[in-house]
Design a protein around this motif. Sequence first.
Motif, mmCIF file in Angstrom:
data_model
loop_
_atom_site.group_PDB
_atom_site.id
_atom_site.type_symbol
_atom_site.label_atom_id
_atom_site.label_comp_id
_atom_site.label_asym_id
_atom_site.label_seq_id
_atom_site.Cartn_x
_atom_site.Cartn_y
_atom_site.Cartn_z
ATOM 1 N N LEU A 185 -38.802 -30.148 -44.322
ATOM 2 C CA LEU A 185 -38.300 -30.750 -45.559
ATOM 3 C C LEU A 185 -37.836 -32.195 -45.373
ATOM 4 C CD1 LEU A 185 -36.200 -27.739 -46.922
ATOM 5 C CD2 LEU A 185 -38.479 -28.478 -47.660
ATOM 6 N N ILE A 186 -37.627 -32.619 -44.105
ATOM 7 C CA ILE A 186 -37.131 -33.975 -43.851
ATOM 8 C C ILE A 186 -38.290 -34.956 -43.892
ATOM 9 C CG2 ILE A 186 -36.010 -35.456 -42.136
ATOM 10 C CD1 ILE A 186 -34.508 -33.023 -41.161
ATOM 11 N N PRO A 187 -38.171 -36.052 -44.642
ATOM 12 C CA PRO A 187 -39.267 -37.041 -44.693
ATOM 13 C C PRO A 187 -39.462 -37.707 -43.345
ATOM 14 C CG PRO A 187 -37.317 -37.886 -45.798
ATOM 15 C CD PRO A 187 -37.033 -36.448 -45.502
ATOM 16 N N GLN A 188 -40.724 -37.837 -42.944
ATOM 17 C CA GLN A 188 -41.074 -38.408 -41.639
ATOM 18 C C GLN A 188 -41.654 -39.813 -41.741
ATOM 19 O OE1 GLN A 188 -40.435 -36.793 -38.765
ATOM 20 N NE2 GLN A 188 -39.561 -35.096 -39.941
ATOM 21 N N SER A 189 -41.694 -40.353 -42.934
ATOM 22 C CA SER A 189 -42.349 -41.661 -43.115
ATOM 23 C C SER A 189 -41.614 -42.752 -42.388
ATOM 24 C CB SER A 189 -42.432 -41.993 -44.610
ATOM 25 O OG SER A 189 -41.114 -42.025 -45.184
ATOM 26 N N GLN A 190 -40.264 -42.675 -42.458
ATOM 27 C CA GLN A 190 -39.482 -43.726 -41.800
ATOM 28 C C GLN A 190 -39.618 -43.649 -40.285
ATOM 29 O OE1 GLN A 190 -35.414 -43.750 -43.003
ATOM 30 N NE2 GLN A 190 -34.891 -45.576 -41.830
ATOM 31 N N ALA A 221 -33.175 -19.006 -34.326
ATOM 32 C CA ALA A 221 -33.023 -20.260 -35.060
ATOM 33 C C ALA A 221 -34.332 -21.013 -35.239
ATOM 34 C CB ALA A 221 -32.019 -21.162 -34.335
ATOM 35 N N LYS A 222 -35.408 -20.516 -34.664
ATOM 36 C CA LYS A 222 -36.678 -21.236 -34.712
ATOM 37 C C LYS A 222 -37.196 -21.392 -36.135
ATOM 38 C CE LYS A 222 -41.411 -21.085 -32.919
ATOM 39 N NZ LYS A 222 -42.350 -20.365 -32.043
ATOM 40 N N GLU A 223 -37.225 -20.302 -36.898
ATOM 41 C CA GLU A 223 -37.807 -20.350 -38.243
ATOM 42 C C GLU A 223 -37.002 -21.225 -39.194
ATOM 43 O OE1 GLU A 223 -39.322 -17.253 -41.742
ATOM 44 O OE2 GLU A 223 -38.540 -16.510 -39.829
ATOM 45 N N PRO A 224 -35.667 -21.030 -39.320
ATOM 46 C CA PRO A 224 -34.923 -21.910 -40.235
ATOM 47 C C PRO A 224 -34.950 -23.374 -39.834
ATOM 48 C CG PRO A 224 -33.428 -20.535 -38.948
ATOM 49 C CD PRO A 224 -34.794 -19.999 -38.732
ATOM 50 N N LEU A 225 -34.936 -23.660 -38.517
ATOM 51 C CA LEU A 225 -35.009 -25.052 -38.084
ATOM 52 C C LEU A 225 -36.368 -25.655 -38.400
ATOM 53 C CD1 LEU A 225 -33.157 -25.013 -34.647
ATOM 54 C CD2 LEU A 225 -32.421 -26.124 -36.743
ATOM 55 N N SER A 226 -37.415 -24.860 -38.264
ATOM 56 C CA SER A 226 -38.752 -25.356 -38.599
ATOM 57 C C SER A 226 -38.860 -25.672 -40.086
ATOM 58 C CB SER A 226 -39.802 -24.315 -38.196
ATOM 59 O OG SER A 226 -39.746 -24.060 -36.803
ATOM 60 N N LYS A 227 -38.294 -24.791 -40.933
ATOM 61 C CA LYS A 227 -38.313 -25.051 -42.379
ATOM 62 C C LYS A 227 -37.501 -26.293 -42.713
ATOM 63 C CE LYS A 227 -38.911 -20.212 -43.769
ATOM 64 N NZ LYS A 227 -38.314 -19.054 -44.498
ATOM 65 N N ASN A 230 -43.474 -27.653 -33.373
ATOM 66 C CA ASN A 230 -42.380 -27.075 -34.137
ATOM 67 C C ASN A 230 -41.789 -25.860 -33.422
ATOM 68 O OD1 ASN A 230 -42.743 -28.948 -36.157
ATOM 69 N ND2 ASN A 230 -44.234 -27.685 -37.224
ATOM 70 N N SER A 231 -41.164 -26.058 -32.302
ATOM 71 C CA SER A 231 -40.437 -24.978 -31.648
ATOM 72 C C SER A 231 -39.008 -24.974 -32.154
ATOM 73 C CB SER A 231 -40.478 -25.171 -30.135
ATOM 74 O OG SER A 231 -39.842 -26.369 -29.790
ATOM 75 N N GLY A 232 -38.165 -24.101 -31.609
ATOM 76 C CA GLY A 232 -36.821 -23.960 -32.137
ATOM 77 C C GLY A 232 -35.898 -25.089 -31.776
ATOM 78 N N CYS A 233 -36.195 -25.881 -30.774
ATOM 79 C CA CYS A 233 -35.296 -26.929 -30.322
ATOM 80 C C CYS A 233 -35.557 -28.224 -31.084
ATOM 81 C CB CYS A 233 -35.485 -27.181 -28.822
ATOM 82 S SG CYS A 233 -34.404 -28.462 -28.176
ATOM 83 N N PRO A 234 -34.502 -28.882 -31.611
ATOM 84 C CA PRO A 234 -34.721 -30.154 -32.323
ATOM 85 C C PRO A 234 -35.347 -31.220 -31.447
ATOM 86 C CG PRO A 234 -32.522 -29.283 -32.730
ATOM 87 C CD PRO A 234 -33.125 -28.435 -31.655
ATOM 88 N N TYR A 235 -35.082 -31.156 -30.117
ATOM 89 C CA TYR A 235 -35.650 -32.155 -29.230
ATOM 90 C C TYR A 235 -37.174 -32.097 -29.222
ATOM 91 C CZ TYR A 235 -36.902 -34.472 -24.889
ATOM 92 O OH TYR A 235 -37.486 -35.274 -23.961
ATOM 93 N N SER A 236 -37.739 -30.892 -29.199
ATOM 94 C CA SER A 236 -39.190 -30.764 -29.203
ATOM 95 C C SER A 236 -39.778 -31.019 -30.577
ATOM 96 C CB SER A 236 -39.591 -29.369 -28.718
ATOM 97 O OG SER A 236 -39.062 -28.386 -29.578
ATOM 98 N N MET A 237 -38.968 -30.818 -31.636
ATOM 99 C CA MET A 237 -39.489 -31.014 -32.981
ATOM 100 C C MET A 237 -39.541 -32.486 -33.368
ATOM 101 S SD MET A 237 -38.135 -27.941 -35.382
ATOM 102 C CE MET A 237 -36.413 -28.233 -35.106
#
Length: 316
Positions: free
Chosen positions: A303-308, A293-299, A88-95
């Motif tokens: 919240l996004i479902p990962q099941s799919q 942007a790291k903290e808000p992006l991590s939150k 869970n870093s600030g970049c969506p690519y790594s998340m």
Amino acid sequence: MEDTQEQIDQVEKQVEETVENIKEEATEKVEATIEEVKEDINKLKQDVKGVAESVGNAVSSKVEATTSSAKATINEIKDGVKQVVSGNSGCPYSMNGEFSMCSQVCKVSKVLQKNPSFECVKKIVMWEDIVQTGILFAIINLVFVLISFCNYSLISLFGYTAFTVTISSILFHLISLILSKYVQGVALDNQFTDQLKTLSFHIHDAVIEKQVNNIAELINTVLSIAKDVFGCKSVYLSAQFAIVFYLIGCLSKCLSNTAILYFGFLVSFVVPRLYAEKKEVIDQQLAKVCALAKEPLSKLHSLIPQSQTTSTKKSN
């Protein structure tokens, strides 16, 4: 008898002297030959040393090149592993790994870099040839000014430009014919036609094949991304593209197509060179933005479902 004995003694002395002379000459020749052989041996040793040094240098350079490339590959692998492990870093690519806009942009970028014209375009946008890039920059700006403020279209500009070039060539050719016929010693050389003679108005089949293959690969890559986005393979990925699509719609509503194209032209000619000149400063500012942007992006990511996403990974 005494005379005969004296003659014999003289002959023996002459023979002895001759033998001694022959021995001295033979000794000198042998010594000279030995010296020559020694010199040849020394030369061979030097040649062998030179060949050995050159071979050693070539082998060492190849080994260094191989080790440097191996180190670069290892560093890239390490960076990739760090990005995956960092979580869970600030970049969506790594998340979210492959289900992020950064990864999709990287896919398209890698395909574009394979294009045969990529290096030429890179030299232009990086202003490596200032004269060539400056002329192209001025021409494109002139085209946008004529389209925006003089109510020209691209087709009309092409028609007028081709008409002007053709008429100028015809007039120059007629003037040169008249001068050469009626005025002696005067001849005009058309630099434009001379340049055209050296150019080859032919595209080789290999170049066309490379371009077609690259375009086909680019289309397939874009279609694969569109399939993942519209098929909602990942909620996170589809949400990112939904935001981008909405921003594109708002931007195109506020600006004309010409303004959007001109803005893209300015960005492509200014941003790469600016980043190359101010790389350290820009990287520092981007690092600060990513840290904020790291903290808000991590939150948001939590919240996004990962099941799919996980189910699609297992099915694949």
